[in-house]
Structures are given as C-alpha cells and as structure tokens.
Design an enzyme around this catalytic site. Structure first.
Site, PDB file in Angstrom:
ATOM      1  N   GLY A   1       0.834  -1.203   0.000  1.00  0.00           N
ATOM      2  CA  GLY A   1       0.000   0.000   0.000  1.00  0.00           C
ATOM      3  C   GLY A   1       0.860   1.240   0.000  1.00  0.00           C
TER       4      GLY A   1
ATOM      5  N   LEU B   1       1.428   3.660  -2.264  1.00  0.00           N
ATOM      6  CA  LEU B   1       1.125   4.873  -3.023  1.00  0.00           C
ATOM      7  C   LEU B   1       0.001   5.695  -2.406  1.00  0.00           C
ATOM      8  CD1 LEU B   1       1.421   3.608  -6.718  1.00  0.00           C
ATOM      9  CD2 LEU B   1       3.195   4.516  -5.198  1.00  0.00           C
ATOM     10  N   GLY B   2      -0.479   5.300  -1.236  1.00  0.00           N
ATOM     11  CA  GLY B   2      -1.482   6.085  -0.534  1.00  0.00           C
ATOM     12  C   GLY B   2      -0.871   7.287   0.163  1.00  0.00           C
TER      13      GLY B   2
ATOM     14  N   LEU C   1      -0.252   7.982   3.351  1.00  0.00           N
ATOM     15  CA  LEU C   1       0.791   7.642   4.320  1.00  0.00           C
ATOM     16  C   LEU C   1       1.906   6.830   3.672  1.00  0.00           C
ATOM     17  CD1 LEU C   1       1.609   7.743   7.344  1.00  0.00           C
ATOM     18  CD2 LEU C   1       0.363   5.589   7.632  1.00  0.00           C
TER      19      LEU C   1
ATOM     20  N   ASP D   1       1.476  -1.858  -4.621  1.00  0.00           N
ATOM     21  CA  ASP D   1       0.197  -1.164  -4.511  1.00  0.00           C
ATOM     22  C   ASP D   1      -0.749  -1.800  -5.514  1.00  0.00           C
ATOM     23  OD1 ASP D   1      -0.588   1.652  -3.011  1.00  0.00           O
ATOM     24  OD2 ASP D   1      -1.881   1.235  -4.720  1.00  0.00           O
TER      25      ASP D   1
ATOM     26  N   ARG E   1      -2.404  -0.193  -7.635  1.00  0.00           N
ATOM     27  CA  ARG E   1      -2.346   0.577  -8.876  1.00  0.00           C
ATOM     28  C   ARG E   1      -0.912   1.034  -9.119  1.00  0.00           C
ATOM     29  NH1 ARG E   1      -5.796   5.998  -7.655  1.00  0.00           N
ATOM     30  NH2 ARG E   1      -5.128   6.414  -9.796  1.00  0.00           N
TER      31      ARG E   1
ATOM     32  N   ASP F   1      -2.511  -6.821  -5.408  1.00  0.00           N
ATOM     33  CA  ASP F   1      -3.534  -6.656  -4.378  1.00  0.00           C
ATOM     34  C   ASP F   1      -2.999  -7.222  -3.065  1.00  0.00           C
ATOM     35  OD1 ASP F   1      -5.924  -7.164  -2.713  1.00  0.00           O
ATOM     36  OD2 ASP F   1      -7.059  -6.712  -4.537  1.00  0.00           O
TER      37      ASP F   1
ATOM     38  N   TYR G   1     -14.552   0.662   9.772  1.00  0.00           N
ATOM     39  CA  TYR G   1     -13.126   0.989   9.790  1.00  0.00           C
ATOM     40  C   TYR G   1     -12.570   0.769  11.193  1.00  0.00           C
ATOM     41  CZ  TYR G   1      -8.891   3.900   9.636  1.00  0.00           C
ATOM     42  OH  TYR G   1      -7.611   4.362   9.717  1.00  0.00           O
TER      43      TYR G   1
ATOM     44  N   LYS H   1      -9.849  -1.997  12.615  1.00  0.00           N
ATOM     45  CA  LYS H   1      -8.610  -1.588  13.281  1.00  0.00           C
ATOM     46  C   LYS H   1      -8.440  -2.287  14.625  1.00  0.00           C
ATOM     47  CE  LYS H   1      -6.664   0.948  10.234  1.00  0.00           C
ATOM     48  NZ  LYS H   1      -5.390   0.472   9.617  1.00  0.00           N
TER      49      LYS H   1
END
Length: 316
Positions: free
Chosen positions: A8, A10-11, A13, A34, A36, A53, A142, A146
């Site tokens: 992950g 390219l988000g 954070l 990522d 994408r 993914d 969410y 968590k």
C-alpha cells in the site's frame, strides 16, 4: 531494517513513508507494492515495485522471498468514510490483507508495522486524554477492522513470536499526497482551499475536536518504532501517539494569521460527523514517550505555517 517491503505504498501515508525509507536505506532495499501503478511514477520507477492486491498472499510471499525482506510495512486499507460505503470490502482488505501479511511474516521471520487509528475507539471511550489501555467499542467498520488488526498483531506476537509493532495514528495532515476518504480529510483540504479560493466549506461542525498529526511526525513515528530495541516495548502494538488537537474553527483562526481574508462555512456530512463524534478529542501518549522516546516536532502553529508556505510555493 535492511530489506523493507511497503504494502500500500502509493497512498497518503505509504507514499511518504516509502520516500523516506528509500532515502534512508537505499532505493533498491525498499520494495513497494500497490493495487495501482498509474500515480506517483517517481516511486513506481524509482526502485523495485510490484502491482499487486494486498489480498494476493501468494504473490506477496514470492516478493518477500525474492528480495530477502526482513521488515514489512502493511499500509493497505480502506479509510473510514470510504469503508462505510462497502463494509464487506473494507473487512476483506483491512483484515484479510493484514492476516496475509502476518502469515507471511511468520513463515519468513519478518517484523511487521501496522498502523491503527483513533478510529479504533468509540463513543464509550473517554474522550479527553484517551488512555493507552481503555475500552474500545468503535461504531464504524473501519474502527472495527482496526481493533481486529490490533488484536491480530498481539496474537501473532504472543503465539508465533512475530515482531509486530504499530501506532494509533490521529488524523494525518500532508502537503504532498491528497487524502483518501478519511473523516479527518477536512484538515488537509482546508489549507489548499485557503490558498486557492480563500474559502472552505467544511463537512464537520466547527466545534468538532479531533487529534491530528503532521506527516513529518507521522513518518518519524513509523520508522522510529521499528528501529527501537524490542526489549523496551511493553505494549508493542497500537501505541497512542499525540501531537495536536483542534477543531475546524481553531484551524481557520490560525489560517487567518497568514491569510486574513479566509472564510469558512459548513455543510455537515452526517456520516462523517457521526464517525468524528465517536472518536476521542485528544489522546494520552505516555507509553510511546516512555517505551520508544516518541516526541512530535510540530504543533498547529508550526504546521499551519509550513503547510501554507509549501502550498503557496507549489501553486506559484
């Protein structure tokens, strides 16, 4: 940390942690993945990158083995407002993806960093100076994911001796990467709109207090905790970290010290307002300060000045 995988990457954070890790540890030693590959081409082309993914455990395991990964930053997740639109998808990504990473870490003896959030708390949690160890009954998918992630990381540490670590991030404010569907996104957008339009329409009430952190402090926390001697860590996972707490009206007042003509109005989004109302106003972060020397550098005043200076330079 010698060989790092960031899932992950390219988000909001992930992209900034990725840049800092590549700067510190060398581009070839920091592998990125990522879902994408059509954004932030500097990162995509600047070192090892795989489009995958986070739920594809087989491919991620092959990447870990190929690059001799010893540390994994698992940052892939759907954020609060986006997750509410598709709870099943949020659970599969936020919990299923993490479960894959923990299993891979168990097999290949990797350390794992996983971010939790103030979203892991709920309406019955003490709102002022929320303790490190307290009741957690979130009311968003969410938040539920968590809490599940915090417990999974604890389980894999105690059951399988996986070196899991993490922090509960407040709202993260960045001047580099746009936010991605979180309840605290207003605190980022307000600076861009202040510079561009001198006005911002906020989706939370003006008196809604939430804990926030500036991205440079968030990056430092994510790296510092992984570099800490594990013998010091009593909690290991889900450390509260605090930097500043404010409401939209206060943030607007600080912006007016730089842009006097700035105005703010309110079009409250009931979904995000309900989520914000269930979260703490401020966190108590004594455990992080004692166990791994956490200490933020930015407050609302210094962050506001840096955000506005950076955005104005970029706009020009």
């Amino acid at each position: 940390m010698k060989h790092i995988l960031i899932i992950g990457s390219l988000g909001q954070l992930g992209s900034e942690i990725a840049m800092e890790c590549r700067r510190r540890y060398g581009s070839q030693n920091v592998v990125l993945t990522d879902i994408r590959d059509d954004i932030n081409l500097e990162l995509v082309n600047g070192g090892p990158f795989y489009k995958v993914d986070c739920r594809d455990a087989k491919v991620i395991a092959e990447i870990v083995q190929k690059h001799h990964i010893d540390t994994i930053y698992h940052l892939a997740a759907l954020l609060s407002a986006t997750a509410e639109k598709n709870p099943l998808n949020a659970w599969n990504i936020n919990v299923g993806g993490l479960m894959n990473t923990l299993e891979i870490a168990r097999e290949y003896k990797c350390a794992v960093f996983t971010p939790s959030s103030i979203g892991a708390f709920g309406p019955s949690t003490p709102k002022q100076f929320t303790p490190q160890d307290t009741i957690q009954r979130p009311t968003s998918i969410y938040g539920v994911s968590k809490v599940a992630g915090e417990l999974l990381c604890d389980y894999y540490y105690h059951k399988f001796d996986v070196d899991t670590r993490g922090v509960r991030f407040p709202g993260v404010i960045s001047n580099m990467t746009p936010p991605g569907g979180g309840t605290t996104d207003y605190a980022v957008d307000i600076y861009y709109e202040a510079v561009r339009k001198k006005h911002y329409s906020c989706f939370l009430r003006g008196d809604t207090y939430l804990d926030m952190i500036y991205m440079p402090d968030a990056i430092q926390a994510a790296i510092q905790i992984m570099e800490t001697d594990p013998a010091r860590l009593r909690h290991r996972n889900a450390f509260n970290i605090a930097s500043m707490s404010f409401c939209p009206e206060e943030q607007a007042a600080y912006i007016r010290t730089r842009i006097p003509e700035f105005t703010i109005s309110y079009e409250v989004d009931p979904v995000r307002q309900a989520i914000a109302d269930s979260w703490p106003d401020s966190l108590e972060d004594y455990a992080a300060r004692v166990e791994w020397d956490w200490k933020p550098k930015y407050d609302l005043f210094s962050m506001t000045n840096d955000m506005i200076d950076t955005i104005q330079r970029r706009e020009q």
